[in-house]
Design an enzyme around this catalytic site. Structure first.
Site, PDB file in Angstrom:
ATOM      1  N   LYS A 121      -3.463   2.621   0.099  1.00 53.89           N
ATOM      2  CA  LYS A 121      -2.898   2.918  -1.223  1.00 53.89           C
ATOM      3  C   LYS A 121      -4.079   3.376  -2.075  1.00 53.89           C
ATOM      4  O   LYS A 121      -4.422   2.765  -3.101  1.00 53.89           O
ATOM      5  CB  LYS A 121      -2.217   1.638  -1.760  1.00 53.89           C
ATOM      6  CG  LYS A 121      -1.430   1.830  -3.031  1.00 53.89           C
ATOM      7  CD  LYS A 121      -0.108   2.556  -2.839  1.00 53.89           C
ATOM      8  CE  LYS A 121       0.612   2.727  -4.161  1.00 53.89           C
ATOM      9  NZ  LYS A 121       1.710   3.702  -4.128  1.00 53.89           N
ATOM     10  N   ASP A 143       3.540   3.685   0.765  1.00 55.35           N
ATOM     11  CA  ASP A 143       4.941   3.905   0.370  1.00 55.35           C
ATOM     12  C   ASP A 143       5.550   5.077   1.139  1.00 55.35           C
ATOM     13  O   ASP A 143       6.701   5.015   1.594  1.00 55.35           O
ATOM     14  CB  ASP A 143       5.076   4.097  -1.153  1.00 55.35           C
ATOM     15  CG  ASP A 143       3.888   4.801  -1.781  1.00 55.35           C
ATOM     16  OD1 ASP A 143       2.960   5.180  -1.045  1.00 55.35           O
ATOM     17  OD2 ASP A 143       3.883   4.992  -3.008  1.00 55.35           O
ATOM     18  N   ASP A 201       7.077  -5.309  10.489  1.00 56.28           N
ATOM     19  CA  ASP A 201       8.442  -5.847  10.483  1.00 56.28           C
ATOM     20  C   ASP A 201       9.463  -4.729  10.279  1.00 56.28           C
ATOM     21  O   ASP A 201      10.532  -4.732  10.880  1.00 56.28           O
ATOM     22  CB  ASP A 201       8.611  -6.925   9.405  1.00 56.28           C
ATOM     23  CG  ASP A 201       8.329  -8.315   9.952  1.00 56.28           C
ATOM     24  OD1 ASP A 201       7.576  -8.399  10.951  1.00 56.28           O
ATOM     25  OD2 ASP A 201       8.850  -9.301   9.406  1.00 56.28           O
ATOM     26  N   ASP A 253       1.443  -6.196   7.834  1.00 55.42           N
ATOM     27  CA  ASP A 253       2.449  -7.255   7.962  1.00 55.42           C
ATOM     28  C   ASP A 253       3.834  -6.696   7.638  1.00 55.42           C
ATOM     29  O   ASP A 253       4.805  -6.885   8.371  1.00 55.42           O
ATOM     30  CB  ASP A 253       2.080  -8.390   6.989  1.00 55.42           C
ATOM     31  CG  ASP A 253       2.856  -9.660   7.270  1.00 55.42           C
ATOM     32  OD1 ASP A 253       3.606  -9.685   8.263  1.00 55.42           O
ATOM     33  OD2 ASP A 253       2.711 -10.622   6.498  1.00 55.42           O
ATOM     34  N   TYR A 258      -4.716 -11.833   1.868  1.00 54.63           N
ATOM     35  CA  TYR A 258      -4.342 -13.149   2.408  1.00 54.63           C
ATOM     36  C   TYR A 258      -5.527 -14.116   2.407  1.00 54.63           C
ATOM     37  O   TYR A 258      -5.342 -15.321   2.375  1.00 54.63           O
ATOM     38  CB  TYR A 258      -3.810 -13.028   3.843  1.00 54.63           C
ATOM     39  CG  TYR A 258      -2.476 -12.323   3.963  1.00 54.63           C
ATOM     40  CD1 TYR A 258      -1.778 -11.918   2.840  1.00 54.63           C
ATOM     41  CD2 TYR A 258      -1.923 -12.071   5.202  1.00 54.63           C
ATOM     42  CE1 TYR A 258      -0.562 -11.264   2.949  1.00 54.63           C
ATOM     43  CE2 TYR A 258      -0.701 -11.412   5.323  1.00 54.63           C
ATOM     44  CZ  TYR A 258      -0.032 -11.014   4.195  1.00 54.63           C
ATOM     45  OH  TYR A 258       1.166 -10.366   4.301  1.00 54.63           O
TER      46      TYR A 258
END
Ligand code: NAD
Length: 357
Positions: free
Chosen positions: A186, A218, A246, A242, A141
């Site tokens: 990852k 994942d 959610d 992020d 970001y």
């Protein structure tokens, strides 16, 4: 205790839920004999309309001086066409950065009375009590960006120092809970993830009272739905955090239920300086109707009492009041199902009565 607090109601349903949070803070002050000075300041779209700036200098300096900040939500269609740097959400990014808030804490659990509101089967959500700790200031970001018509690039960068400080905090939090820390990355494809993993091992790999596991993002996404109760504290970088927070939020049944805290290293005499807000946005689709769920904001007030004011008894009392009000059947429209729904202020009153009783 004497404490100086700032409330930033913001936009959309922000002022509706923030009013409920402020009412609970005032009730806690009365009930437990504290002196909370709570000052409201404009923020987000409301501040753009009033001053042209989503984070006016007076708002920022009040937040800098406060022991803690409670935010409703910012943003909405009225400001959506503005350039990125001049949108309400930019005020929030600037505020987090100015206060040095690098850790976003999002606890996810399912209220006993709301098991049927979760999209997961009851046996899957039994015992779910997760704390996601998301890094807030680094990663993709904030890396360099290049945007062309045929090619675009977002750089993902992390430093060892950025990783060390968030992992130290997450390990400390795991120690105060069930002692299990899951680091999510990852590392099979990303260089930043390999630095992340090596740093996590160095900081938390040999702690006696914390069990560390590494999990790929994942696989984590899958386990969150298949076996959410296996997690205690999850620590991860900005983008993964992020998305996973959610996903985890859906387990609870409504976006309106969940709280968050953003913390840094800055301390004042009572605890960590922090920003507390429900995880939801300004919900323009229901704004102004008085039907928003104030539970996430009130649960954020409990986090404020715990982390910034070190008032654990008061924090637990607010959480118990939420449980009791929900157990007694108090529901806003988002979680009511076939039951009659309460307005935001009636829901807040039900929680205030449970706190008083
Ligand atoms: P949202 O969270 O505002 O709403 C998503 C859905 O959840 C909507 O249907 C809404 O009605 C419902 N909902 C959210 N909170 C609720 C509550 N307390 N009670 C009942 N229902 C609730 O997300 P969005 O619609 O994607 O975003 C709207 C605006 O909020 C955008 O401008 C976005 O940028 C902003 N936003 C702000 C924050 C923040 O202030 N931290 C966070 C996320 C989004």
């Amino acid at each position: 205790m004497k404490a100086q607090l700032v409330a930033l109601p913001g936009d959309g349903i922000g002022p509706e839920v923030a009013a409920a949070g402020v009412a609970v803070l005032n009730a806690v002050a009365n009930q437990f004999g504290h002196d909370f000075e709570i000052n409201e300041h404009p923020m987000g779209g409301a501040a753009i309309d009033a001053t042209g700036d989503p984070l006016p200098a007076t708002t920022l300096s009040a937040c800098r001086e406060a022991d803690a900040v409670l935010l409703g939500a910012v943003g909405g269609p009225a400001w959506a066409d503005r350039p990125l740097g001049q949108r309400p959400e930019n005020g929030l990014l600037r505020l987090r950065s100015a206060l040095g808030l690098y850790a976003n804490l999002r606890p996810v659990s399912v209220y006993a009375a709301l098991r049927d509101a979760s999209p997961l089967r009851p046996e899957r959500i039994e015992g779910v009590d997760i704390l996601v700790v998301r890094e807030l200031t680094g990663g993709i970001y904030f890396g360099d960006k290049r945007e062309g018509t045929d090619e675009a690039e977002d750089v993902c960068r992390y430093t060892r120092t950025e990783i060390e400080r968030i992992v130290r905090l997450a390990a400390e939090l795991a120690r105060s809970r069930r002692g299990h820390l899951t680091s999510v990355d990852k590392a099979n494809v990303l260089a930043t993830s390999r630095l992340w993993r090596a740093t996590v091992d160095a900081v938390a790999g040999s702690l006696e009272d914390v069990t560390l596991e590494h999990l790929l993002v994942d696989a984590t996404a899958m386990h969150l739905i298949n076996a959410p109760a296996r997690f205690d504290v999850i620590v991860t970088e900005n983008l993964f955090g992020d998305i996973l927070t959610d996903e985890a939020a859906t387990i609870a049944g409504s976006l309106g239920l969940l709280p968050s805290a953003s913390l840094g290293d800055a301390r004042h005499e009572h605890g960590l300086r922090g920003l507390y807000e429900p995880i939801h946005g300004s919900a323009p689709d229901i704004a102004g109707q008085g039907i928003a769920n104030p539970v996430g904001t009130i649960a954020s007030v409990a986090m404020l009492l715990r982390h910034s004011l070190a008032l654990e008894t008061e924090a637990a009392a607010v959480e118990a009041a939420l449980e009791r009000a929900l157990a007694a059947g108090a529901r806003t429209a988002d979680i009511a199902g076939d039951r009659p729904a309460l307005s935001t202020s009636d829901m807040a009153d039900a929680i205030l009565s449970a706190l008083a009783g």
